[in-house]
Scaffold this motif. Structure first.
Motif, PDB file in Angstrom:
ATOM      1  N   ALA A   1      40.486  44.860  44.497  1.00 16.17           N
ATOM      2  CA  ALA A   1      41.210  44.271  43.366  1.00 16.17           C
ATOM      3  C   ALA A   1      40.923  42.778  43.269  1.00 16.17           C
ATOM      4  N   HIS A   2      40.949  42.084  44.398  1.00 20.01           N
ATOM      5  CA  HIS A   2      40.660  40.647  44.390  1.00 20.01           C
ATOM      6  C   HIS A   2      39.208  40.382  43.998  1.00 20.01           C
ATOM      7  N   ILE A   3      38.308  41.285  44.397  1.00 18.99           N
ATOM      8  CA  ILE A   3      36.896  41.121  44.039  1.00 18.99           C
ATOM      9  C   ILE A   3      36.708  41.243  42.529  1.00 18.99           C
ATOM     10  N   PHE A   4      37.310  42.269  41.930  1.00 17.96           N
ATOM     11  CA  PHE A   4      37.203  42.425  40.485  1.00 17.96           C
ATOM     12  C   PHE A   4      37.798  41.210  39.770  1.00 17.96           C
ATOM     13  N   HIS A   5      38.932  40.748  40.269  1.00 16.09           N
ATOM     14  CA  HIS A   5      39.622  39.630  39.629  1.00 16.09           C
ATOM     15  C   HIS A   5      38.857  38.327  39.802  1.00 16.09           C
ATOM     16  N   GLY A   6      38.354  38.070  40.993  1.00 14.28           N
ATOM     17  CA  GLY A   6      37.783  36.770  41.314  1.00 14.28           C
ATOM     18  C   GLY A   6      36.287  36.641  41.176  1.00 14.28           C
ATOM     19  N   LEU A   7      35.559  37.777  41.191  1.00 15.81           N
ATOM     20  CA  LEU A   7      34.100  37.699  41.208  1.00 15.81           C
ATOM     21  C   LEU A   7      33.405  38.496  40.107  1.00 15.81           C
ATOM     22  N   LEU A   8      34.126  39.365  39.426  1.00 16.06           N
ATOM     23  CA  LEU A   8      33.477  40.245  38.451  1.00 16.06           C
ATOM     24  C   LEU A   8      33.976  40.052  37.022  1.00 16.06           C
ATOM     25  N   GLN A   9      34.752  39.014  36.776  1.00 17.99           N
ATOM     26  CA  GLN A   9      35.220  38.724  35.416  1.00 17.99           C
ATOM     27  C   GLN A   9      34.239  37.790  34.732  1.00 17.99           C
ATOM     28  N   HIS A  10      33.292  38.367  34.013  1.00 13.32           N
ATOM     29  CA  HIS A  10      32.270  37.578  33.327  1.00 13.32           C
ATOM     30  C   HIS A  10      32.069  38.122  31.918  1.00 13.32           C
ATOM     31  N   ASP A  11      31.194  37.481  31.170  1.00 13.74           N
ATOM     32  CA  ASP A  11      30.957  37.892  29.787  1.00 13.74           C
ATOM     33  C   ASP A  11      30.188  39.204  29.696  1.00 13.74           C
ATOM     34  N   LYS A  12      29.383  39.501  30.697  1.00 16.16           N
ATOM     35  CA  LYS A  12      28.590  40.725  30.676  1.00 16.16           C
ATOM     36  C   LYS A  12      29.313  41.845  31.422  1.00 16.16           C
TER      37      LYS A  12
ATOM     38  N   ILE B   1      29.717  58.653  38.187  1.00 14.74           N
ATOM     39  CA  ILE B   1      30.479  59.483  39.114  1.00 14.74           C
ATOM     40  C   ILE B   1      30.656  58.653  40.373  1.00 14.74           C
ATOM     41  N   SER B   2      31.859  58.164  40.598  1.00 14.28           N
ATOM     42  CA  SER B   2      32.079  57.196  41.663  1.00 14.28           C
ATOM     43  C   SER B   2      33.569  57.085  41.942  1.00 14.28           C
ATOM     44  N   TYR B   3      33.958  56.045  42.648  1.00 17.69           N
ATOM     45  CA  TYR B   3      35.354  55.825  42.968  1.00 17.69           C
ATOM     46  C   TYR B   3      36.124  55.545  41.674  1.00 17.69           C
ATOM     47  N   SER B   4      37.101  56.365  41.364  1.00 15.84           N
ATOM     48  CA  SER B   4      37.762  56.288  40.067  1.00 15.84           C
ATOM     49  C   SER B   4      38.705  55.102  39.931  1.00 15.84           C
ATOM     50  N   PHE B   5      38.840  54.288  40.976  1.00 18.91           N
ATOM     51  CA  PHE B   5      39.635  53.068  40.860  1.00 18.91           C
ATOM     52  C   PHE B   5      38.860  51.964  40.131  1.00 18.91           C
ATOM     53  N   TYR B   6      37.528  52.026  40.116  1.00 18.31           N
ATOM     54  CA  TYR B   6      36.753  50.950  39.501  1.00 18.31           C
ATOM     55  C   TYR B   6      37.117  50.728  38.032  1.00 18.31           C
ATOM     56  N   PRO B   7      37.131  51.776  37.198  1.00 20.96           N
ATOM     57  CA  PRO B   7      37.536  51.537  35.808  1.00 20.96           C
ATOM     58  C   PRO B   7      38.994  51.118  35.667  1.00 20.96           C
ATOM     59  N   VAL B   8      39.827  51.500  36.628  1.00 23.73           N
ATOM     60  CA  VAL B   8      41.231  51.060  36.594  1.00 23.73           C
ATOM     61  C   VAL B   8      41.313  49.542  36.776  1.00 23.73           C
ATOM     62  N   TYR B   9      40.560  49.008  37.739  1.00 24.56           N
ATOM     63  CA  TYR B   9      40.535  47.557  37.931  1.00 24.56           C
ATOM     64  C   TYR B   9      40.019  46.861  36.674  1.00 24.56           C
ATOM     65  N   CYS B  10      38.992  47.447  36.056  1.00 19.50           N
ATOM     66  CA  CYS B  10      38.452  46.844  34.831  1.00 19.50           C
ATOM     67  C   CYS B  10      39.517  46.800  33.742  1.00 19.50           C
ATOM     68  N   GLY B  11      40.308  47.867  33.626  1.00 16.50           N
ATOM     69  CA  GLY B  11      41.390  47.875  32.654  1.00 16.50           C
ATOM     70  C   GLY B  11      42.460  46.861  32.980  1.00 16.50           C
ATOM     71  N   LEU B  12      42.768  46.726  34.270  1.00 10.90           N
ATOM     72  CA  LEU B  12      43.815  45.796  34.700  1.00 10.90           C
ATOM     73  C   LEU B  12      43.439  44.354  34.413  1.00 10.90           C
ATOM     74  N   TYR B  13      42.162  44.014  34.620  1.00 10.14           N
ATOM     75  CA  TYR B  13      41.736  42.623  34.482  1.00 10.14           C
ATOM     76  C   TYR B  13      40.928  42.352  33.215  1.00 10.14           C
ATOM     77  N   GLY B  14      40.845  43.345  32.319  1.00 13.52           N
ATOM     78  CA  GLY B  14      40.135  43.143  31.061  1.00 13.52           C
ATOM     79  C   GLY B  14      38.654  42.922  31.233  1.00 13.52           C
ATOM     80  N   ILE B  15      38.025  43.685  32.110  1.00 10.24           N
ATOM     81  CA  ILE B  15      36.602  43.539  32.408  1.00 10.24           C
ATOM     82  C   ILE B  15      35.795  44.623  31.692  1.00 10.24           C
ATOM     83  N   GLN B  16      34.726  44.212  31.029  1.00 11.96           N
ATOM     84  CA  GLN B  16      33.820  45.187  30.432  1.00 11.96           C
ATOM     85  C   GLN B  16      33.057  45.908  31.539  1.00 11.96           C
TER      86      GLN B  16
END
Length: 350
Positions: free
Chosen positions: A91-102, A109-124
């Motif tokens: 969660a901290h990684i998505f928030h702190g390192l993966l919030q960019h314009d791209k 087919i992967s860990y289903s939490f990844y899109p959840v983090y994207c939804g939580l932090y507004g990440i494309q």
């Protein structure tokens, strides 16, 4: 829905964890827990810590555990980040390192939490399809991105990406953070931590929930360049300065120090996995190659949901995913020999 909710809450699609049934006498092979208990040394360390000091806050930096992790992997303590389970670390990684314009890239087919983090932090994000053999194709990630994350071995498939293929992904995106989520690496793979000093954009996450049998303790970690770790520390100290309690710090440190027990239990799980694979293949199952403590299997003549229901009637619980491409697969955790036998017996004559 409530009038008191913040606006973004109504659009969240939360992660759904594996079932934790309350019924007794079930063979629980659905959440990839280790069938063997924690290191006796870890248990002893936690018992010793059960004293009056629990009235005091734990070490916010978790220096004891950071030193244990750094020593185990041959890195510096400023290359180690710790959190309350790898989910918090992610969660901290998505928030702190993966919030960019791209868009962030991860497998379809992967860990289903990844899109959840994207939804939580507004990440494309863009979900990159696995190939026809359900393997990660490194070349598919060689395109503009705002970061890359994938489990290795992948989940729920269990398939392993070799280190040279991981390097291929790293080299193609030198200006993006590449996160290798190694929750299951100890059951047949080689950790990418050996690459962190060569690739400043690499961050490797791990958990003590699987190979070290401490799912109930909630300890996760990340290893990478100090600049990446500093970002995570800034996030942590703006969120919760004390993510690991006193028991977690001493128990996890002792688990890393007890290499003999760790090696023994991992070896047993691998041996049991190969036995389960052989038994399922003898019943006509197709089993994907696994380097995890679970297998991913389907039968050409039997519906996966029906098989899961049949097993449940026999007191054996496995994980069935409804995602279209994998709807005919079952994810089956590796248990003790007795649990594994109950699985095979529960399937009957297919």
């Amino acid at each position: 829905m409530s009038k008191f909710w913040s606006p973004f809450v109504k659009d969240l699609v939360p992660y759904v964890p594996g079932e934790q049934p309350k019924l007794a006498k079930l063979v629980k092979l659905n959440t990839n827990e280790n069938p063997y208990g924690p290191s006796p040394k870890a248990l002893a360390a936690m018992q010793t810590e059960l004293n009056d000091n629990l009235r005091l806050y734990p070490d916010p930096n978790s220096d004891l555990l950071k030193n244990a992790v750094a020593t185990y992997y041959g890195v510096q303590t400023n290359q180690v980040f710790l959190g309350n389970g790898s989910d918090e670390v992610l969660a901290h990684i998505f928030h702190g390192l993966l919030q960019h314009d791209k868009a962030v890239l991860f497998p379809d087919i992967s860990y289903s939490f990844y899109p959840v983090y994207c939804g939580l932090y507004g990440i494309q994000f863009d979900a990159v399809p696995l190939d026809e053999q359900f393997q990660i194709n490194p070349a598919a990630y060689a395109r503009p991105n705002g970061g890359i994350i994938f489990p290795n071995p992948n989940a729920p498939t269990g398939c392993l990406l070799a280190l040279d293929a991981v390097e291929q992904i790293l080299k193609a995106s030198p200006d993006s953070v590449v996160v290798v989520d190694e929750a299951y690496i100890d059951f047949g793979g080689e950790t990418a931590i050996s690459l962190v000093d060569r690739y400043p954009n690499l961050l490797v996450t791990q958990t003590l929930s699987k190979s070290r049998s401490l799912a109930g303790l909630r300890v996760g970690l990340a290893v990478g360049h100090p600049d990446l770790i500093e970002a995570l520390e800034r996030i942590k100290n703006s969120f919760n300065s004390y993510p690991l309690d006193r028991l977690a710090n001493v128990g996890a440190a002792a688990a890393f120090e007890d290499r003999e027990y760790f090696d023994k239990t991992c070896r047993l799980v691998i041996e049991h996995r190969e036995w389960v694979v052989a038994q399922l293949e003898a019943k006509g199952f197709e089993v994907l190659p696994s380097a995890a403590n679970f297998i991913f299997a389907r039968h050409p003549k039997h519906d996966a949901a029906g098989l899961a229901a049949k097993l449940r009637e026999q007191g054996v619980i496995v994980r069935h995913f409804k995602q279209e491409r994998i709807a005919q697969f079952l994810r089956i955790s590796i248990g003790t020999p007795e649990q594994n036998q109950a699985l095979i017996d529960g399937l009957g004559n297919l």
